[in-house]
Design an enzyme around this catalytic site. Structure first.
Site, PDB file in Angstrom:
ATOM      1  N   HIS A   7       0.482  37.179  11.815  1.00  0.00           N
ATOM      2  CA  HIS A   7      -0.122  35.845  11.964  1.00  0.00           C
ATOM      3  C   HIS A   7      -1.340  35.712  11.053  1.00  0.00           C
ATOM      4  CE1 HIS A   7      -1.690  32.282  14.220  1.00  0.00           C
ATOM      5  NE2 HIS A   7      -2.859  32.830  13.875  1.00  0.00           N
ATOM      6  N   GLU A   8      -2.189  36.733  11.038  1.00  0.00           N
ATOM      7  CA  GLU A   8      -3.402  36.660  10.215  1.00  0.00           C
ATOM      8  C   GLU A   8      -3.065  36.688   8.722  1.00  0.00           C
ATOM      9  OE1 GLU A   8      -6.067  35.853  11.538  1.00  0.00           O
ATOM     10  OE2 GLU A   8      -5.550  36.239  13.622  1.00  0.00           O
TER      11      GLU A   8
ATOM     12  N   HIS B  39      -2.122  33.378   7.320  1.00  0.00           N
ATOM     13  CA  HIS B  39      -3.260  32.546   6.899  1.00  0.00           C
ATOM     14  C   HIS B  39      -3.674  32.879   5.468  1.00  0.00           C
ATOM     15  CE1 HIS B  39      -4.002  30.433  10.578  1.00  0.00           C
ATOM     16  NE2 HIS B  39      -4.232  31.518  11.284  1.00  0.00           N
TER      17      HIS B  39
ATOM     18  N   GLU C 192      -2.350  26.773  12.331  1.00  0.00           N
ATOM     19  CA  GLU C 192      -2.174  27.876  13.282  1.00  0.00           C
ATOM     20  C   GLU C 192      -0.712  27.987  13.718  1.00  0.00           C
ATOM     21  OE1 GLU C 192      -4.159  30.201  14.282  1.00  0.00           O
ATOM     22  OE2 GLU C 192      -5.954  29.464  13.256  1.00  0.00           O
TER      23      GLU C 192
END
Length: 454
Positions: A314-315, A318, A369
């Site tokens: 997930h990070e 980004h 997100e």
């Protein structure tokens, strides 16, 4: 039908029966009994009977047998049991002493979350509310001092923060993970309340001495720290622990991040560990080649390797999407429009403008997100593990389905937790042409559904 769930537990053997009794006390089973480290139960329903077998060990295993017509009831029952397990572990953490080390790094005690650390993580993480407010006040001061030249100064300042975000963010960590020192070692001792109170009231020197002695007798000699060694050192300082009150964990953090980065096709970012039990993860950097990821010992303690891999994914999503730059660009663009095209609106209704623009910015951030969730699920390939991680970290907010529309209109860059978890659990891994458009569609539908149900 038969379904099995496995949950990594933080519960030491001494508290296995306590956990089972806690679940039994707050559940509405029709019939249940505890047999050693197992809770065997049944739940009757007009459409059939659900039989359950919950066994506590290093991992908690829950097996359900039930007719196909009760699939939804089983999912709800599992969520209820999961919530009770997290609630029990939260109480247990209050009497747990944590020791964490990274090989070849300084020996540092676990730190509480101070206001400064919270603001720093919010500023350089994804919490745009703090960032927006801070810049709003800075803008006012700069305009008073420099007039219209403040516009150039503000934009250059924002750009500088983006370009140096990896450097600024690294200040927040205590340890750096490298290929030479890839492991984080964690020992957990669930002490009686009296002993823990003594530790908390003592100055930090005692904890540092204990950690250093364990380090010198293990990692300094090329051996991992063990619960047995920790027990011996604690006994030297007057604290009695037994194997029933302890757990240990070794996480190859570098390999997890490297594995996730390779799946995304980007270089392994710089990895920083912050020694705090607040579960958190964040990523920043001007581009994927100068990325940095920060993990706390709290999140390393709570999640298993596959859950950590999905959170790291997930990070990294980004970073891949250059979200920090895009979100700063949105804020910078709003700033320019506010001083030009939108100036008459701001002059007539400044408060209304701020409320509306804040909500729009945070709503767009929710899409980013949601896209990061989707990309992690597709690239890492474990949406169920990311859903489990979110449940563990934010189980209180996910219980009961959220707060409807209020969780959507709040100034929070993340979509409501219940929405994220449900979306991941229902996700079918398929090729998505535009993850951003798909996520925008899902977020808008989620928002509209919350209006309809309100």
């Amino acid at each position: 039908m038969l379904k099995e769930f496995i949950i990594e537990a933080e519960v030491a053997p001494a508290y296995y029966v306590d956990l089972l009794e806690f679940i039994l006390k707050y559940s509405d089973f029709d019939d249940a009994r505890i047999v050693y480290d197992r809770l065997i139960f049944t739940l009757e329903h007009p459409l059939g009977v659900i039989n359950g077998d919950l066994q506590v060990g290093k991992n908690i295993k829950i097996n359900f047998t039930y007719p196909p017509s009760l699939e939804d009831k089983v999912e709800k029952l599992y969520d209820d049991i999961f919530f009770l397990i997290q609630l029990f572990e939260e109480e247990l953490r209050k009497s747990t002493l944590y020791f964490a080390w990274v090989e070849g790094q300084d020996i540092i005690p676990e730190k509480p979350s101070s206001l400064t650390r919270r603001v720093s993580k919010a500023l350089f993480g994804s919490n745009l509310l703090i960032l927006f407010i801070i810049f709003l006040f800075i803008n006012i001061i700069l305009f008073i001092l420099f007039g219209l030249y403040a516009v150039i100064i503000i934009l250059l300042m924002q750009l500088s923060i983006i370009l140096l975000s990896d450097k600024l963010f690294s200040i927040m960590g205590e340890w750096q993970i490298t290929p030479e020192n890839p492991f984080c070692h964690i020992l957990m001792y669930q002490l009686p309340g009296r002993d823990l109170k003594f530790f908390k009231e003592f100055c930090g020197d005692l904890l540092i001495n204990i950690k250093k002695e364990i380090y010198d007798k293990s990692l300094a000699l090329g051996e991992p720290p063990t619960c047995e060694l920790g027990r011996e050192v604690l006994r030297k300082y007057g604290f009695e622990c037994t194997p029933l009150n302890e757990k240990s964990k070794i996480i190859n953090v570098y390999d997890l991040v490297k594995s996730a980065a390779s799946k995304f096709g980007i270089p392994t970012p710089k990895i920083i560990i912050s020694n705090t039990m607040l579960p958190n993860a964040a990523a920043t950097g001007p581009n994927p080649h100068r990325g940095l990821i920060l993990l706390t010992t709290g999140i390393l303690t709570r999640l298993d390797d596959e859950e950590l891999l999905s959170v790291i994914g997930h990070e990294l999503a980004h970073l891949m999407g250059r979200d920090p730059i895009i979100l700063f660009s949105i804020i910078a663009g709003e700033f320019i429009l506010r001083l030009t095209v939108l100036l008459p609106i701001v002059a007539v209704a400044p408060l209304l403008y701020v409320i509306v623009i804040f909500w729009l910015i945070f709503f767009v951030a929710k899409i980013f997100e949601a896209r990061a969730d989707l990309l992690s699920a597709i690239v890492i390939g474990k949406p169920d593990k990311l859903a489990m991680a979110l449940q563990k970290i934010g189980y209180r907010r996910s219980e009961g389905g959220g707060d409807g529309i209020f969780s959507w209109i709040s100034w929070d860059p993340h979509p409501p937790l219940y929405f994220r978890i449900k979306r991941l659990k229902n996700l079918k891994i398929i090729k998505v042409e535009s993850p951003f458009l798909k996520s925008a569609k899902d977020v808008i539908h989620g928002f509209i559904d919350s209006i309809r149900s309100s």
